[in-house]
Design a protein around this motif. Structure first.
Motif, short mmCIF file in Angstrom:
data_model
loop_
_atom_site.label_atom_id
_atom_site.label_comp_id
_atom_site.label_asym_id
_atom_site.label_seq_id
_atom_site.Cartn_x
_atom_site.Cartn_y
_atom_site.Cartn_z
N ASN A 168 0.98 -1.27 0.11
CA ASN A 168 0.01 0.19 -0.07
C ASN A 168 0.87 1.14 0.16
O ASN A 168 0.55 2.33 -0.32
N ASP A 169 1.96 1.12 0.83
CA ASP A 169 3.10 2.40 0.54
C ASP A 169 3.26 2.75 -0.91
O ASP A 169 3.38 3.71 -1.30
N LEU A 170 3.67 1.38 -1.52
CA LEU A 170 3.90 1.58 -3.09
C LEU A 170 2.83 2.32 -3.77
O LEU A 170 3.01 2.86 -4.53
N THR A 171 1.70 1.91 -3.41
CA THR A 171 0.66 2.25 -4.26
C THR A 171 0.40 3.72 -4.03
O THR A 171 0.18 4.52 -5.01
N VAL A 172 0.50 4.22 -2.83
CA VAL A 172 0.35 5.32 -2.52
C VAL A 172 1.40 6.19 -3.12
O VAL A 172 1.34 7.51 -3.79
#
Length: 356
Positions: A215-219
């Motif tokens: 999710n960090d990467l997605t953000v």
């Protein structure tokens, strides 16, 4: 009067004839010089005007789906590595990230609870272990008591009632001892169960951490940055436009990878060319300026073989045509010296003939 006029006419004709002769001689000399220079140049160099300046032009692609929040570049703008180009609305992804972080915190809290249960159960096991020792001592005492009464009963020094009462106490002592053992084993089993749950929860924490990382990467993907120094191409998106993952948002010219010229020489011209040879380059846009380059590579096939529909000479009538071999020539010079050159510019390339 007529004689004077005729004389003047003859003189004019002679002057015109002389001027014409001189001009013709000058033209002939110039043509001869040009022809000789051309022949010498063709004898010394392999030249082609089928050449273009080239550089890497890469797409800027969206990695997530969302609405365009901001566009921070203009068409044909110079950008630096790390500059923000496009911002995609990350509200949905940020909410998913908060949920994943909360789930991770909950899993870590459960780890603390289970570890506390393991410690508490371990203390209980020690208590049951002490109870086993006490029950065992009591059982030994009752067994000895029973043996005494049994001997007394056998010699009729004790009544049957007394023997039954001692027998009952012995049975109770045995039951207490067994119960203490069972309780101790049960506490050990609960410890093992808790350890298994702990391992399962640790695996779950790793999964949750992976979800948080994803999710960090997605953000982070909602902020699209320039991957290197370059120049932006045409802008094809607008704010609040919905873009899909994998969609091309723009094109960027890679200034860090350098520039080169692809010269398409006839197959009859490349027999003397080798990697590392120098080349002289003239750009049509800057006819008075000379550039130099070095041959980096020669294509492994003709340009027609790389086309979508390569020709097949085995079909139909055959007409022999000289094929072209792409030759890649790296331009020499600093980025400042080459900054005016753009991909697609036409060029004339000359390579000195190297004879064995």
């Amino acid at each position: 009067m007529n004689k004077t006029a005729n004389t003047n006419t003859n003189r004019t004709d002679k002057i015109i004839s002389r001027v014409t002769t001189v001009v013709a001689l000058i033209v002939v000399v110039c043509l001869a010089i040009w022809g000789i220079r051309t022949l010498i140049h063709q004898a010394r160099f392999e030249e082609t005007n089928d050449a273009q300046v080239d550089e890497y032009i890469n797409p800027v692609v969206a990695k997530v789906t969302g609405y365009v929040d901001e566009i921070r570049y203009e068409e044909n703008q110079d950008v630096k590595k790390g500059d923000t180009l496009v911002i995609i609305d990350n509200s949905e992804y940020a909410a998913a990230q908060q949920e994943a972080e909360a789930a991770l915190l909950n899993a870590r809290a459960q780890i603390a609870v289970i570890q506390s249960n393991v410690r508490t159960t371990g203390q209980s096991a020690k208590v049951y272990e002490s109870q086993i020792a006490a029950a065992k001592a009591k059982l030994l005492n009752q067994e000895q008591e029973y043996d005494r009464y049994k001997k007394l009963y056998d010699v009729e020094s004790a009544t049957k009632q007394q023997l039954d009462r001692v027998q009952a106490a012995l049975d109770v002592a045995r039951s207490d001892y067994k119960s203490a053992q069972n309780a101790y084993e049960a506490s050990l089993g609960r410890i093992d169960d808790a350890k298994v749950q702990l391992q399962a929860l640790e695996a779950e924490i790793k999964r949750r951490e992976a979800v948080v990382t994803r999710n960090d990467l997605t953000v982070s993907y909602t902020i699209i940055i320039a991957p290197y120094d370059g120049k932006m191409g045409r802008r094809t998106i607008q704010p609040r436009q919905l873009v899909q993952a994998g969609q091309t948002l723009a094109f960027i010219v890679d200034r860090e990878a350098g520039k080169w010229v692809v010269a398409n020489y006839k197959e009859t011209q490349i027999r003397h060319m080798k990697v590392g040879e120098d080349a002289s380059i003239t750009i049509d846009a800057f006819p008075g300026k000379k550039y130099t380059g070095t041959i980096e590579s020669l294509s492994g096939a003709t340009g027609s073989k790389f086309s979508i529909l390569p020709p097949d000479n085995a079909t139909g009538n055959f007409v022999k045509i000289a094929q072209r071999i792409p030759v890649r020539i790296r331009l020499k010079g600093s980025p400042e010296e080459l900054k005016d050159l753009s991909a697609g510019m036409s060029a004339i390339v000359a390579v000195k003939k190297e004879r064995n």
